[in-house]
Design a protein around this motif. Sequence first.
Motif, short mmCIF file in Angstrom:
data_model
loop_
_atom_site.label_atom_id
_atom_site.label_comp_id
_atom_site.label_asym_id
_atom_site.label_seq_id
_atom_site.Cartn_x
_atom_site.Cartn_y
_atom_site.Cartn_z
N UNK A 1 0.85 -1.19 0.00
CA UNK A 1 0.00 0.00 0.00
C UNK A 1 0.88 1.24 0.00
N UNK A 2 0.28 2.39 -0.26
CA UNK A 2 0.98 3.67 -0.17
C UNK A 2 -0.01 4.70 0.34
N UNK A 3 0.32 5.32 1.45
CA UNK A 3 -0.63 6.27 2.05
C UNK A 3 -0.57 7.63 1.39
N UNK A 4 0.48 7.91 0.63
CA UNK A 4 0.58 9.20 -0.04
C UNK A 4 1.84 9.93 0.33
N UNK A 5 2.20 10.87 -0.52
CA UNK A 5 3.45 11.59 -0.37
C UNK A 5 3.39 12.56 0.81
N UNK A 6 4.43 12.54 1.63
CA UNK A 6 4.60 13.46 2.76
C UNK A 6 3.38 13.48 3.68
N UNK A 7 2.86 12.31 3.98
CA UNK A 7 1.72 12.21 4.88
C UNK A 7 2.14 12.65 6.28
N UNK A 8 1.35 13.52 6.90
CA UNK A 8 1.70 14.05 8.20
C UNK A 8 0.82 13.50 9.32
N UNK A 9 -0.31 12.92 8.96
CA UNK A 9 -1.20 12.36 9.97
C UNK A 9 -0.87 10.88 10.13
N UNK A 10 -0.22 10.54 11.22
CA UNK A 10 0.29 9.18 11.37
C UNK A 10 -0.80 8.17 11.70
N UNK A 11 -2.02 8.66 11.97
CA UNK A 11 -3.14 7.74 12.10
C UNK A 11 -3.37 7.01 10.77
N UNK A 12 -3.03 7.69 9.65
CA UNK A 12 -3.19 7.07 8.34
C UNK A 12 -2.30 5.85 8.19
N UNK A 13 -1.09 5.91 8.74
CA UNK A 13 -0.19 4.76 8.70
C UNK A 13 -0.80 3.59 9.46
N UNK B 1 4.94 -7.69 3.74
CA UNK B 1 4.14 -6.47 3.90
C UNK B 1 4.98 -5.30 3.38
N UNK B 2 4.47 -4.63 2.37
CA UNK B 2 5.15 -3.48 1.77
C UNK B 2 4.38 -2.22 2.17
N UNK B 3 5.00 -1.38 3.02
CA UNK B 3 4.30 -0.21 3.57
C UNK B 3 4.49 1.04 2.71
N UNK B 4 5.10 0.89 1.53
CA UNK B 4 5.15 1.98 0.57
C UNK B 4 6.11 3.09 0.97
N UNK B 5 5.83 4.29 0.47
CA UNK B 5 6.68 5.45 0.72
C UNK B 5 5.90 6.56 1.40
N UNK B 6 6.25 7.80 1.07
CA UNK B 6 5.61 8.95 1.69
C UNK B 6 6.38 9.49 2.87
N UNK B 7 7.54 8.92 3.19
CA UNK B 7 8.31 9.36 4.34
C UNK B 7 9.14 10.60 4.01
N UNK B 8 9.23 11.52 4.96
CA UNK B 8 10.10 12.68 4.84
C UNK B 8 11.20 12.58 5.89
N UNK B 9 12.38 13.09 5.55
CA UNK B 9 13.47 13.09 6.52
C UNK B 9 13.23 14.20 7.54
N UNK B 10 13.99 14.17 8.62
CA UNK B 10 13.83 15.17 9.67
C UNK B 10 13.00 14.65 10.82
#
Length: 394
Positions: A187-199, A224-233
């Motif tokens: 799955x992929x929750x989307x780029x730069x997702x900030x609401x971690x409830x979505x994960x 299980x492939x958790x996709x991308x959408x992660x930002x550094x920092x």
Amino acid sequence: MEKPLSRDDLIRFIRSIISNEQVEQTDSFYVLDFGAIRSLVDTWFHHLPTVQPFYAVKCNPNPAFLGQMAALGTGFDCASLAEIETVLCLGVSPDRIIFANTCKPESHIKYAAKVGVNLTTFDSICELEKIRKWHPKCALLIRIKVPETSSTATFKFGSKFGALPEEIVPLLKAAQEAKLRVVGVSFLIGRRALNFQAIQDAIETAKATFETAAQLGLPKFHILDIGGGFSSGPKFTEAASAVKVALEKHFRNELADDGLRIMAEPGRFFAKSPFILATSVTGKRVRGEVREYWINDGISGSFNILLRKNHDEIPCTPLTVENPICLEMKTWSSTVFGPTCDPADTVFKDFELPELNVNDWLVFHDMGAYTSSRGNDFNGFKTSAIPTYIADKN
């Protein structure tokens, strides 16, 4: 843990390139900080030691960057024949590649079978039919559309990718009837997702799909492939914590008996900060209190990302020939244009800059994610020809 070069060290490195009389660099160029890559890989494995990253090649396919990622042991998320070929040419084993495109041309599927790339994704009956015909031994991940109600991602993928809840059972049955081997869920929750409830919601949905497959009598899922959408920092630390909490809640038994392989497909996390773009000022116009500048890269090139994001997210450092300490100079409201004849080729507007002149420079930081990879050669200004210089303390 290795650290990236400081901003001052990077600026000194850039100045050394600009002032090198043998090179006579007047065109735009990238600087790639190898230390930043190593630091990011260390950070990933420190916070998510059980999640193997498969870098999304589409984000930035720079050969030197890919070579460093390969040397550091990451896998690769490839979406096409060309991307697979690029990664294999680095000497990467095919089992470190996932063909993560749910709708692939038949010729690309044939190529994957030929070179031994044996893991891919699907979300339709049509894709299963193509795989059955051209790569029947390939292991499959069913790509699911995850709930988007809790997601604040700036770029969502559910409109194009992912099986709907009511499609999951028919797809799994179709794979079973075709004697294809489905081994897990992506799955992929989307780029730069900030609401971690979505994960957490996505991982819960994935677990339900694991259970559905078991009820249908399919062999036990183990990927299980958790996709991308992660930002550094700092946000990555929070996202990693949300991932670990959700995995412990929903996949505790699988983790306990070491029966679950967890993958991810980060792109921006690794590619964004190691690249810095230096552009030179090629023209200037003064209109009252406003300064207008032209630089030799723009919206059709590396700044294509500005069509999707605010320019305030891109840190910019001006470098003048006459006054190296630009930050202490008076600033003016400025517009920065790209080099093409497209009137929409505007990089910045109402941006505070010191007085600049032709052959001064603007340096843009964090320019590795979806920059050169999305640029084109409109008007003959070739994004593909922008050189990259390597900065490496080692």
